[in-house]
Design an enzyme around this catalytic site. Structure first.
Site, PDB file in Angstrom:
ATOM      1  N   TYR A   9       0.994  -1.163  -0.145  1.00  0.00           N
ATOM      2  CA  TYR A   9       0.024  -0.008   0.036  1.00  0.00           C
ATOM      3  C   TYR A   9       1.021   1.299   0.055  1.00  0.00           C
ATOM      4  O   TYR A   9       1.812   1.442   0.819  1.00  0.00           O
ATOM      5  CB  TYR A   9      -0.661  -0.011   1.364  1.00  0.00           C
ATOM      6  CG  TYR A   9      -2.149  -0.919   1.241  1.00  0.00           C
ATOM      7  CD1 TYR A   9      -2.860  -0.548   0.205  1.00  0.00           C
ATOM      8  CD2 TYR A   9      -2.434  -1.654   2.372  1.00  0.00           C
ATOM      9  CE1 TYR A   9      -4.256  -1.515   0.150  1.00  0.00           C
ATOM     10  CE2 TYR A   9      -3.545  -2.483   2.213  1.00  0.00           C
ATOM     11  CZ  TYR A   9      -4.390  -2.454   1.133  1.00  0.00           C
ATOM     12  OH  TYR A   9      -5.608  -2.911   1.136  1.00  0.00           O
ATOM     13  N   HIS A  68     -10.081  -7.418  -5.189  1.00  0.00           N
ATOM     14  CA  HIS A  68      -9.830  -6.981  -3.690  1.00  0.00           C
ATOM     15  C   HIS A  68     -11.073  -8.035  -2.708  1.00  0.00           C
ATOM     16  O   HIS A  68     -11.423  -7.777  -1.566  1.00  0.00           O
ATOM     17  CB  HIS A  68     -10.036  -6.000  -3.032  1.00  0.00           C
ATOM     18  CG  HIS A  68      -9.185  -5.327  -1.907  1.00  0.00           C
ATOM     19  ND1 HIS A  68      -8.319  -4.600  -2.277  1.00  0.00           N
ATOM     20  CD2 HIS A  68      -9.181  -5.576  -0.785  1.00  0.00           C
ATOM     21  CE1 HIS A  68      -7.723  -4.405  -1.096  1.00  0.00           C
ATOM     22  NE2 HIS A  68      -7.967  -4.892   0.031  1.00  0.00           N
ATOM     23  N   ASP A  77      -6.455  -0.825  -6.035  1.00  0.00           N
ATOM     24  CA  ASP A  77      -7.946  -0.848  -6.117  1.00  0.00           C
ATOM     25  C   ASP A  77      -8.467  -0.342  -4.642  1.00  0.00           C
ATOM     26  O   ASP A  77      -9.533  -0.475  -4.500  1.00  0.00           O
ATOM     27  CB  ASP A  77      -8.591  -2.153  -6.233  1.00  0.00           C
ATOM     28  CG  ASP A  77      -8.085  -3.126  -5.447  1.00  0.00           C
ATOM     29  OD1 ASP A  77      -7.455  -2.905  -4.334  1.00  0.00           O
ATOM     30  OD2 ASP A  77      -8.450  -4.315  -5.630  1.00  0.00           O
TER      31      ASP A  77
END
Ligand SMILES: Cc1cc2nc3c(=O)[nH]c(=O)nc-3n(C[C@H](O)[C@H](O)[C@H](O)COP(=O)(O)O)c2cc1C
Length: 506
Positions: free
Chosen positions: A240, A359, A268
């Site tokens: 991230y 995800h 996403d």
């Protein structure tokens, strides 16, 4: 940092909003000023004001969270262990029921497929953990679709081929794997088991699979690397990107130092999806079911997820990928691509691949399944002569059978990722559970390849799957997934399924 030894009775006096001290791993912190900024709300901290908060803190906060969020002077010193009263841990009705369910756990050999682990895990996970792991965004349409989409692909097996020897080994980003399956990144591993992500590392090492380490692991990154079973064990890292690029750069450098072989950048999640199961149980957990409780007017709308993810940079764009490439030699793969246009752009940029993923249905509801996107991505890459082993395609979401993986490989994917089932497997059975899950997949894979007439993965060609129905978003009849996945309940709950509670009889 001060090395002062503090008396626990003194710490206990700081038990209010005016002066709030907490003990975490034997260290005492002054969190008074931090209370209004705590992403999970001040209520939950105040519950532990003046006390040892380690047990509640650990699964939700990756190591280093306190140090990153508090000024150094807020660390007050070590608590004198001899003054710390061993508090009687409150045993709730839920704890008792879970303990009973653990005693009656089916034998591992009774789990015959990956769905079985979900049924068992639901009986032994705390409500908060179950809510975080099992939830999808909004109406969970995409979460279910991920699995049902595989049901719209059928095989066209070939006969009379020599299938006495079956070999399903492959390579992902140049790294060997015993199967075209990897363990994908899932955050907060300790919610399910005290050893968290290390369960996955051990099983992956023993079974020859690659594990993707999450940025938001409950164990520290080094702990997960240290848990490798052998020196050659391969791990990838899920990234991230932090608004503070210096933090991200440091993480990447550390990953390289520890021999990580691939960087999967999650693209996403510029904002976290609304996972209502997770959100509901948080409201109960902090003792308030009133949304705008004036005493604690923090937006708890994203449950455990929100508490840990506020650092993710929503401004991340294609331009940042040039910077990312300049700071690492690891192959870069984008995780969470959902259209052929973006996949083609990634290939044109010279990245190493994409994960076609939504995800696990936890972000944009009504986004299509990765397997459906795979069809159009392969077509468009081929049309541009970009379909090549130098740009690998991965799919995740809803993979529960080896046949799902084989369908993806036949269509052009290198490998598929599996998330929840491995979490469920170790929550119930530790690393042996994950190993058993992998062994089940290996057995399924061998049988399926033999019956399809494909002795190696190279023999699995697009002609072996009938994908004509793949783009039809029809409601699929009853499947194992439909009966196993938890039904959504309304905000007020339903008589047989109280809001946010596990289905154990409390
Ligand atoms: C509990 C949980 C936590 C997750 N955490 C992350 C994460 O931190 N980063 C990320 O890129 N994906 C995360 N994912 C998504 C997974 O990497 C993967 O896309 C998804 O789980 C695949 O679907 P499956 O669970 O149906 O196999 C998470 C998924 C779950 C279920």
């Amino acid at each position: 940092m001060s090395g002062k030894l503090l008396n626990a009775e003194e710490v206990a006096k700081h038990n209010s909003e005016q002066s709030c001290h907490v003990i975490v791993h034997g260290k005492v912190y002054d969190v008074t000023e931090f209370l209004p900024d705590h992403p999970g709300g001040k209520g939950i901290i105040l519950k532990y004001a003046g006390k040892d908060a380690t047990e509640a803190y650990d699964p939700i906060h990756p190591p280093g969270t306190l140090e990153e969020n508090l000024a150094p002077e807020k660390y007050l010193g070590e608590v004198d262990q001899s003054t710390l009263k061993k508090e009687e841990k409150e045993v709730t009705e839920e704890d008792k029921q879970i303990a009973k369910n653990k005693e009656n756990l089916p034998m591992l050999s009774q789990c015959l497929n990956l769905y079985d682990f979900e049924v068992v895990a639901r009986q032994v996970l705390k409500g908060t953990a179950w809510a975080y792991y099992s939830s999808g965004a909004d109406d969970e349409v995409t979460m279910r679709e991920n699995n049902t989409a595989f049901g719209r692909i059928w095989f066209r097996p070939r006969i009379l081929r020599d299938v006495s020897n079956i070999d399903f080994s492959t390579s992902l980003l140049g790294q060997k794997s015993k199967m075209p399956i990897y363990i994908t990144a899932t955050a907060l591993g300790k919610l399910g088991h005290p050893d968290g992500e290390k369960n996955l590392t051990i099983a992956a090492g023993k079974e020859g699979l690659i594990q993707m380490i999450p940025t938001l692991a409950s164990c520290s990154f080094d702990e997960i690397c240290d848990a490798r079973v052998h020196e050659q064990q391969v791990q990838f890292f899920q990234l991230y990107v932090n608004s503070n690029r210096a933090v991200t750069e440091k993480i990447i450098r550390r990953a390289e130092e520890r021999g990580v072989k691939g960087l999967f950048v999650t693209v996403d999640a510029p904002q976290l999806g609304r996972r209502e199961k997770d959100m509901r149980i948080k409201f109960e957990d902090t003792g308030s079911r009133v949304q705008n409780d004036s005493k604690d007017d923090v937006d708890r709308s994203q449950g455990a997820a929100r508490a840990i993810s506020s650092f993710i940079d929503p401004s991340l764009s294609w331009d940042d990928l040039h910077w990312l490439r300049s700071v690492t030699r690891m192959p870069i793969v984008l995780k969470g691509v959902q259209t052929w246009e973006d996949a083609v752009r990634a290939a044109e940029m010279g990245l190493s691949g994409v994960v076609l993923s939504n995800h696990g249905g936890r972000q944009l509801d009504f986004s299509r399944s990765g397997i459906e996107i795979l069809g159009e991505v392969v077509r468009e890459l081929k049309a541009r002569k970009l379909f090549s082993p130098m740009f690998q395609l991965f799919v995740d979401g809803g993979v529960r059978r080896a046949s799902d993986a084989l369908k993806a490989v036949a269509m052009g994917a290198t490998a598929v990722g599996i998330g929840r089932p491995f979490l469920y497997a170790y929550s119930a059975y530790g690393p042996e559970g994950v190993q058993h899950a992998i062994q089940l997949l290996k057995a399924e894979m061998e049988m399926n390849m033999r019956l399809i007439g494909a002795p190696t993965l190279k023999d699995l060609v697009p002609e072996m799957v009938d994908t004509r129905a793949l783009n039809q978003h029809v409601v699929f009849p009853e499947t194992s997934a439909n009966t196993v996945y938890e039904r959504m309940s309304t905000a007020v709950g339903s008589p047989d399924e109280p809001v946010g509670k596990p289905v154990v009889k409390l």
